[in-house]
Write an enzyme that holds these catalytic residues in place. Structure first.
Site, PDB file in Angstrom:
ATOM      1  CB  CYS A 232      -0.852   0.155   1.230  1.00 54.74           C
ATOM      2  SG  CYS A 232       0.051  -0.051   2.916  1.00 54.74           S
ATOM      3  CB  CYS A 316       0.688   4.875   7.669  1.00 52.69           C
ATOM      4  SG  CYS A 316      -0.601   5.329   6.304  1.00 52.69           S
ATOM      5  CD  GLU A 346      -3.061   1.324  13.315  1.00 53.15           C
ATOM      6  OE1 GLU A 346      -2.881   0.524  12.164  1.00 53.15           O
ATOM      7  OE2 GLU A 346      -4.095   1.788  13.227  1.00 53.15           O
ATOM      8  CB  CYS A 414      -6.182   2.512   5.713  1.00 58.63           C
ATOM      9  SG  CYS A 414      -5.352   0.812   5.152  1.00 58.63           S
ATOM     10  CB  SER A 442       1.197  -8.790   8.369  1.00 56.80           C
ATOM     11  OG  SER A 442       0.199  -8.203   7.233  1.00 56.80           O
TER      12      SER A 442
END
Ligand code: SF4
Length: 527
Positions: A232, A316, A346, A414, A442
């Site tokens: 991405c 990001c 995150e 996202c 991930s």
């Protein structure tokens, strides 16, 4: 987009529905009687067959031509494996070690065998010592000096027949999947090789059931490629930041946590001089440190500033947006329900923005125990890489309990996460198996596996082709393939190449949307 790997064939969507056309088992060519016997004793399936071809190129080719002329059934096996002993050419090979040929050469022509890594990995899973490498077919016994020469040319093992067997006109005309498994005897060629190669014969016997599994996985197949897939914009940006930092400031460049959650990406950057650390106290004073794409809590920024570290932030921008929302809601007196997974970097970063005002909510069941300061002032935010439908369920439960709840200004999950989930569902619908390229840590890759399974199609998360287990492919003629947002596009190509070693692969891409998002780089690495 449709592309055929290894044999021309056209496909349209009518072709790609899962169908079953079973193969007819394993055919093995083994040069010597002892080798053939070891392989036969290892067979577990009555449909498997071994043919002795004789020693040396001329004899082997003649014998194969005769066998094909006498027995038309030989052409109907699903896969052909050449199995026998070989001389190891490098010092780190030991008797009994197996070499699976990725290339076979007689010194003039070479034949490439694309599925070698996959088969070698399966042999290792069976407890054998195996690796993929180049095999050289030689005309006569080789001397120690020649061994060194061939090793210097990149060959792992030498034998006297394989190149001739693979080039035999009847074998070449078959067009069926081929593999080569040679067991190192390390005692030279000829009958003496066998007496010195009991370990090699034992390995051949133990490898036979794996060769059967390989043959069961052989068939023509369609690979349904999900689009979009792989990197991405946030991941591309984060990798570029580390690359540019290395270029501009020189190695080492320290990176707090994995820059993105992918073992390949991390290993590649490590090779180029990046040093990945868990915490800032592992970073020397005055060094450059990059914060990963997943973001950090303000406490981490403060600690870096106190230490005088030179920080480059690869968070990001879409994660930064969630951080900003957390600060805003907290400032306005809201209790923030953060929908996400405990322990994810995150989530830790977002929780750290307003720890007194933010509560982690992982499931709809967690909503009942939520005790906001003021039930009229509840807002929710989401981790960017959640499963869209599961997160919506949790948000729904929150709204049921707190009807006045505030939502983020725009979706927190996202665009890349959402698009890859939609795309994987589109391929899972017509596939017998879905492979998701991505690492275990991930989050968005794991969600793609779950999404496929919820659509009723078994799915596996793989870092690369060697993680593919042959049993997954047995009976599967349509494989869905995608990659998480942190998995490099090269892994997808590697997987397709490996599958083409098991039979002709027709690649059909199914694109559900196209992406054009790009993020600018931080000023520290702009040129
Ligand atoms: S998955 Fe989404 S939030 Fe994460 S780095 Fe990529 S674009 Fe950014």
């Amino acid at each position: 987009m449709t592309e055929t790997i290894s044999q021309p064939r056209t496909a349209d969507d009518a072709d790609v529905r899962e169908s079953a056309s079973a193969g007819a088992g394993l055919l093995v060519f083994a040069p010597l009687r002892l080798e053939a016997s070891a392989v036969r004793r290892g067979f577990t399936q009555s449909s498997s067959r071994v043919e002795r071809t004789g020693m040396g190129a001329t004899r082997a080719q003649k014998s194969v031509a005769q066998k094909y002329a006498e027995d038309s059934h030989l052409g109907s096996f699903s896969g052909l494996v050449v199995m026998g002993t070989a001389a190891g050419l490098t010092g780190d090979l030991h008797p009994g070690d197996l070499v699976v040929a990725c290339e076979v050469s007689d010194g003039e022509t070479s034949i490439t065998l694309p599925g070698a890594d996959l088969l070698a990995a399966e042999l290792r899973r069976a407890g054998l010592t195996a690796r993929a490498g180049k095999i050289r077919t030689v005309g006569k016994l080789i001397k120690p000096a020649q061994r060194a020469e061939l090793a210097a040319e990149g060959f792992l093992a030498a034998d006297m027949e394989t190149a001739a067997l693979l080039a035999a006109p009847s074998v070449a005309a078959d067009g069926r999947p081929l593999a080569v498994i040679r067991a190192v005897s390390d005692s030279g060629f000829g009958p003496g090789m066998v007496s010195g190669g009991l370990a090699a014969l034992r390995s051949l016997r133990a490898a036979a059931p794996v060769a059967e599994k390989w043959a069961a996985a052989c068939r023509e197949r369609t690979v349904l490629l999900a689009g979009p897939r792989s990197f991405c914009a946030g991941v591309e940006r984060a990798i570029e930041i580390v690359e540019r930092a290395l270029e501009l400031r020189g190695a080492p460049v320290y990176v707090r946590k994995q820059i993105v959650h992918n073992t390949r990406v991390v290993a590649d950057l490590e090779q180029r001089g990046a040093v990945f650390v868990d915490e800032l106290d592992e970073v020397p004073d005055g060094a450059t440190v990059v914060f990963s794409a997943h973001g950090v809590a303000p406490a981490v920024r403060d600690a870096a500033s106190d230490r005088g570290l030179s920080v480059i932030d690869a968070t990001c921008p879409l994660v930064s947006k969630v951080h900003a929302e957390a600060r805003r809601f907290a400032r306005e007196g809201y209790t923030v329900a953060l929908i996400g997974h405990a322990g994810h970097e995150e989530v830790e970063g977002t929780l750290g923005e307003a720890p007194e005002s933010t509560v982690l909510v992982q499931t709809a069941a967690d909503v009942a125990s939520l005790e906001p300061r003021d039930p009229a002032k509840v807002a929710y935010l989401m981790q960017t890489t959640l499963a869209v439908d599961e997160a919506a369920d949790v948000a729904g439960a929150l709204r049921d309990r707190f009807p006045q709840m505030r939502a983020p200004g725009s979706d927190d999950i996202c665009y890349a996460t959402t698009n890859r989930q939609v795309a994987v569902r589109a391929v899972a619908a017509d596939a017998g198996l879905v492979l998701v390229a991505g690492s275990k840590n991930s989050s968005n890759s794991v969600r793609l596996v779950e999404r496929s399974e919820r659509a009723g199609t078994p799915a596996h998360l793989i870092d690369g082709a060697t993680d593919i287990e042959l049993s997954w492919l047995s009976g599967v003629s349509v494989v869905g393939l995608t990659a998480g947002a942190s998995a490099p596009p090269a892994v997808v190509s590697e997987i397709i190449t490996a599958l083409s070693g098991l039979g002709t692969v027709t690649v059909t891409e199914r694109v559900t949307t196209t992406e054009s998002v790009q993020f600018g780089l931080p000023r520290e690495v702009r040129r």
